[in-house]
Design a protein around this motif. Structure first.
Motif, short mmCIF file in Angstrom:
data_model
loop_
_atom_site.label_atom_id
_atom_site.label_comp_id
_atom_site.label_asym_id
_atom_site.label_seq_id
_atom_site.Cartn_x
_atom_site.Cartn_y
_atom_site.Cartn_z
N ALA A 192 -2.03 5.93 11.93
CA ALA A 192 -2.48 4.47 11.60
C ALA A 192 -2.16 4.08 10.26
O ALA A 192 -1.71 2.75 9.60
CB ALA A 192 -4.07 4.10 11.89
N LEU A 193 -2.53 5.30 9.28
CA LEU A 193 -2.09 5.03 8.09
C LEU A 193 -0.55 4.90 7.76
O LEU A 193 -0.16 4.05 7.02
CB LEU A 193 -2.62 6.18 7.39
CG LEU A 193 -4.07 6.24 6.92
CD1 LEU A 193 -4.43 7.64 6.43
CD2 LEU A 193 -4.41 4.80 5.87
N ASP B 296 1.43 3.57 9.86
CA ASP B 296 1.62 2.03 10.33
C ASP B 296 1.28 0.99 9.48
O ASP B 296 1.77 0.10 9.34
CB ASP B 296 0.97 1.84 11.61
CG ASP B 296 1.75 2.67 12.63
OD1 ASP B 296 3.06 3.00 12.55
OD2 ASP B 296 1.21 3.17 13.77
N SER B 297 0.28 1.31 8.55
CA SER B 297 -0.43 0.25 7.65
C SER B 297 0.11 0.30 6.28
O SER B 297 -0.19 -0.61 5.58
CB SER B 297 -1.85 0.35 7.63
OG SER B 297 -2.44 1.38 7.10
N CYS B 298 0.85 1.24 5.90
CA CYS B 298 1.39 1.48 4.45
C CYS B 298 2.79 0.88 4.33
O CYS B 298 3.53 1.22 5.37
CB CYS B 298 1.22 2.74 4.32
SG CYS B 298 -0.57 3.25 3.40
N ASP B 299 3.49 0.50 3.21
CA ASP B 299 4.46 -0.17 2.96
C ASP B 299 5.52 0.64 1.91
O ASP B 299 6.62 0.59 1.92
CB ASP B 299 4.66 -1.24 2.21
CG ASP B 299 3.31 -2.12 2.74
OD1 ASP B 299 2.20 -2.17 2.10
OD2 ASP B 299 3.46 -2.90 3.61
N LYS C 178 0.74 -1.06 -0.05
CA LYS C 178 -0.12 0.01 -0.06
C LYS C 178 0.89 1.28 -0.09
O LYS C 178 1.91 1.44 0.75
CB LYS C 178 -0.96 0.08 1.19
CG LYS C 178 -1.76 1.06 1.32
CD LYS C 178 -3.09 0.99 2.21
CE LYS C 178 -4.17 2.01 2.11
NZ LYS C 178 -5.23 1.77 3.20
#
Ligand code: ATP
Ligand code: MG
Length: 313
Positions: A124-125, A127-130, A3
């Motif tokens: 949170a975004l 933390d959740s994106c690569d 992501k």
């Protein structure tokens, strides 16, 4: 699939339909068009079906809504766009001069995005994106710059990747406050996307080949040099590929670099052959300039294939 995240100003653009210098006289205008370099970039990523999100801040107004609705429709996670009550979304007026250069009039000094700060959704975004796409212009605003730097460090430390488009005039590099963060971002960059003279921002004492070699020696995996109406080139260790410009009628070049970058990144992350990714991105840039409005010319895969088939025929 990985992501992609980007962070930055979302605004609208209003375009003069006649050529000339500035906005002193009443004149026909069109817009508002969704805009902002990070917004155009992430819209292109979304249109190609790559998971992606943007962190930004807009006013509770139509200029904010027109962006949010467009990005959402094109597949972008817009949960990170904070809507600030009582504030306004930025805007920019652009007029093309007879020589093709652009006169910009920006209303962003007091835009909602100027007060962007980390919040639970943006955290949170991150933390959740690569993958993080960084625009150098983010560092002209200290709070935005700090958020981008923190996100880059966290995503990189977790094993994610960074793309970097300087999106800057070389004069800005002389500002010492900009220089340190840009150097720090370059040191984390996997994919570098300069345009024209920006190739020399970090390696001023070289010719093109020398600058490319020096940048690759710093550990950058892929460099893609945008050359406007002259096409684009890709460099990796032991590999060079060139894309000749696709002949198109240039109506509005604003945003071409971001459409190009968003397309290249989407294919690069999927592991597409680099020369093929360059060919597709070159088509995205060419298509972008044929539409009035900076985000109006972002492309789906079907539209890219149509451009490339037209070129062959
Ligand atoms: P921006 O104005 O968005 O900052 P940029 O300067 O970063 O743009 P450009 O080099 O202008 O980016 O354009 C990106 C790519 O789009 C080019 O490398 C090329 O592939 C394509 N492109 C741009 N202009 C044209 C054109 N007139 N004809 C064909 N292709 C074009
Ligand atoms: Mg350009």
């Amino acid at each position: 699939m990985q992501k992609v995240l980007t962070i930055g100003e979302v605004l609208v653009e209003i375009v003069a339909t006649t050529k000339g210098d500035g906005f002193l006289a009443a004149q026909p205008l069109v817009g508002p068009f969704p805009s902002g370099a990070p917004a155009i970039f992430i819209d292109q990523v979304g249109k190609l079906g790559t998971p992606c999100a943007i962190v930004s801040r807009v006013g509770d107004d139509d200029f904010g809504r027109v962006n949010i609705e467009r990005l959402r429709a094109d597949g972008v996670d817009v949960s990170g766009i904070e809507i600030a009550e009582g504030e306004t979304t930025g805007s920019a007026f652009v007029r093309y001069r007879e020589d093709g250069s652009r006169a910009f009039l920006y209303n962003i000094r007091h835009s909602a995005c100027g007060k962007i700060r980390p919040n639970p959704v943006s955290e949170a975004l991150v933390d959740s994106c690569d993958h993080l796409h960084v625009m150098g212009s983010a560092f002209s605003a200290p709070e935005l710059g700090a958020m981008v730097m923190d996100a880059a460090q966290r995503i990189k430390t977790r094993g994610g990747t960074i793309s970097f488009d300087p999106n800057l005039r070389p004069e800005l590099m002389r500002d010492p406050a900009m220089r340190a963060p840009l150097d720090a971002i370059l040191a984390m960059t996997d994919l570098f996307l300069p345009s024209g003279e920006e190739l020399f921002l970090f390696e001023p004492d070289h010719d093109e080949a020398g600058a490319v070699e020096a940048l690759l020696a710093r550990g950058i995996r892929t460099i893609v040099l945008k050359r406007g109406a002259k096409g684009a080139s890709l460099f990796q260790k032991g590999l060079r590929a060139d894309a000749q410009p696709i002949p198109v009628e240039e109506l509005d070049p604003t945003g071409a670099g971001d459409a190009f970058g968003g397309a290249f990144l989407s294919f690069w992350l999927r592991g597409t052959d680099p020369a093929e990714a360059l060919r597709l991105a070159n088509a995205a840039g060419a298509r972008a300039v044929t539409r009035l409005g900076p985000m109006e010319g972002t492309s789906t895969r079907t539209e890219l294939d149509a451009i490339l088939q037209g070129q062959k025929g």
